[in-house]
Design an enzyme around this catalytic site. Structure first.
Site, PDB file in Angstrom:
ATOM      1  N   ARG A  19      -2.764  -0.931  -1.968  1.00  0.00           N
ATOM      2  CA  ARG A  19      -2.158  -2.040  -2.712  1.00  0.00           C
ATOM      3  C   ARG A  19      -2.144  -1.789  -4.217  1.00  0.00           C
ATOM      4  O   ARG A  19      -1.208  -2.174  -4.916  1.00  0.00           O
ATOM      5  CB  ARG A  19      -2.945  -3.312  -2.399  1.00  0.00           C
ATOM      6  CG  ARG A  19      -2.375  -4.575  -3.023  1.00  0.00           C
ATOM      7  CD  ARG A  19      -3.195  -5.781  -2.590  1.00  0.00           C
ATOM      8  NE  ARG A  19      -2.904  -6.949  -3.391  1.00  0.00           N
ATOM      9  CZ  ARG A  19      -3.710  -7.995  -3.486  1.00  0.00           C
ATOM     10  NH1 ARG A  19      -4.859  -8.002  -2.829  1.00  0.00           N
ATOM     11  NH2 ARG A  19      -3.375  -9.037  -4.227  1.00  0.00           N
ATOM     12  N   ASP A 134     -16.538  -6.264   4.555  1.00  0.00           N
ATOM     13  CA  ASP A 134     -15.238  -5.960   5.163  1.00  0.00           C
ATOM     14  C   ASP A 134     -15.363  -4.760   6.110  1.00  0.00           C
ATOM     15  O   ASP A 134     -14.594  -3.803   6.022  1.00  0.00           O
ATOM     16  CB  ASP A 134     -14.184  -5.692   4.091  1.00  0.00           C
ATOM     17  CG  ASP A 134     -12.750  -5.737   4.650  1.00  0.00           C
ATOM     18  OD1 ASP A 134     -12.565  -6.313   5.744  1.00  0.00           O
ATOM     19  OD2 ASP A 134     -11.827  -5.200   4.004  1.00  0.00           O
TER      20      ASP A 134
END
Length: 274
Positions: A19, A134
Site C-alpha cells: 500500500r 496481525d
C-alpha cells in the site's frame, strides 16, 4: 532511495508492492549478502496519522526484538525527506499464505514445525512487551533455509506487564473475539490468531467464516469451534486439543505462547502420541 542507502547497497530487482511502498532485493557492498529493502513513500501516508505512526513504530519494534531467529531482522534504516527505507532479512522462499493456497492441507508434522517456530517468535515478542496484532499467513515468511520469520510489525504495539491494549486491528478471519467486542485486550490476541492459522493448515479453511466481513465477525464473536468429521477424522486428538486451547474465547483459559510451546503436540513434532 536515499544516497546513504545507495552507498551501502546495490538495489536489484523488485520483489513486491504494498500500500505504501515497494520491496526490492538489495546486495550489501560490505559483505556481499542479499537482503530485502522496504522503501516506503512518505507522501502516501500524509493525512493518515495512524499510518505515519506505523512508519516510526515498526523499525523501533524490530530493533527492540533483535536478535531472534524467527523474527525478521532489521539490518539498516535510512531516511530522507521523501522515503523511509528498511533493510531486512531476505525471505526468498514462499510465504505461508502461498504454501496453504498451493497445498490446501498440510501434514501434522509440517504444521507442527511451523507452529513451533511461530510460537517461539510470539513468546519472544510477548516476553519483551510486544503484541504483533496481525498474525496471518501473509506475514509468516520463510528464508532460503526454510526458517520461519515473523514479519510486518506495522500494527504492533508495545505494552507493559499487565497493561491492556485497545483499538480494532487485524484481519477478519484471524482477529480475536475480544478485539471485535470492543474490549481492552492483552497479547493473547496473537495466540488466537495463531490458532486460526493452525486450523487452516490442517483443514484447508478457516474455523469461523461467512460470505461478508460482517458475517465473519459474527462467527468469530460466537467462537463456536467445530471439527467437521469429513476433514478432521484423520487429525489427531492432540492437535484438536491444542486448537481448543488456542481458540478459547475465555482469555483467562486461553494458552499463552509459552504454554503452547510446551503442549505435547508441539513437543512431539506433530507425531502420534502414545
Amino acid at each position: 532511495m536515499s544516497e546513504a542507502l545507495n552507498e551501502n547497497y546495490q538495489i536489484c530487482e523488485e520483489l513486491g508492492r504494498g500500500r505504501f511502498g515497494v520491496v526490492f532485493r538489495c546486495l550489501s557492498l560490505e559483505d556481499g549478502y542479499s537482503y530485502a529493502v522496504k522503501s516506503i513513500d512518505k507522501k502516501l501516508t500524509q493525512g493518515d496519522s495512524l499510518d505515519a505512526q506505523c512508519l516510526l513504530t515498526e523499525p523501533k519494534i524490530l530493533q527492540l526484538l533483535a536478535p531472534q531467529q524467527h523474527v525478521i531482522g532489521l539490518h539498516g534504516l535510512y531516511e530522507d525527506e521523501t522515503h523511509l527505507c528498511m533493510v531486512l532479512d531476505l525471505c526468498s522462499a514462499s510465504d505461508l499464505h502461498h504454501r496453504i493456497v498451493t497445498r490446501q492441507v498440510m501434514s501434522e508434522p509440517e504444521a507442527a514445525s511451523v507452529m513451533d517456530q511461530l510460537f517461539q517468535a510470539l513468546a519472544h515478542c510477548h516476553r519483551l512487551g510486544v503484541a504483533h496484532r496481525d498474525i496471518k499467513p501473509d506475514n509468516i515468511l520463510f528464508d532460503e533455509r526454510n526458517c520461519l520469520k515473523l514479519a510486518d510489525f506495522g500494527s504492533a504495539e508495545i505494552f507493559k506487564d499487565g497493561e491492556r491494549m485497545s483499538g480494532v486491528v487485524g484481519t477478519p478471519y484471524y482477529v480475536a473475539p475480544e478485539v471485535l467486542a470492543g474490549r481492552d485486550y492483552c497479547e493473547k490476541i496473537d495466540v488466537w490468531s495463531a490458532g486460526v492459522v493452525l486450523y487452516i493448515m490442517l483443514a484447508g479453511f478457516p474455523p469461523f467464516y461467512g460470505d461478508s466481513a460482517v458475517e465473519i465477525f459474527e462467527a468469530v464473536l460466537r467462537a463456536n469451534l467445530r471439527f467437521p468429521s469429513r476433514v478432521f477424522q484423520s487429525v489427531s486428538p492432540a492437535a484438536k486439543d491444542l486448537l481448543r486451547r488456542l481458540l478459547c474465547k475465555d482469555v483467562s483459559r486461553r494458552f499463552s505462547a509459552k504454554q503452547a510451546l510446551r503442549h505435547p503436540w508441539i513437543t512431539s513434532g506433530g507425531g502420534s502420541l502414545t
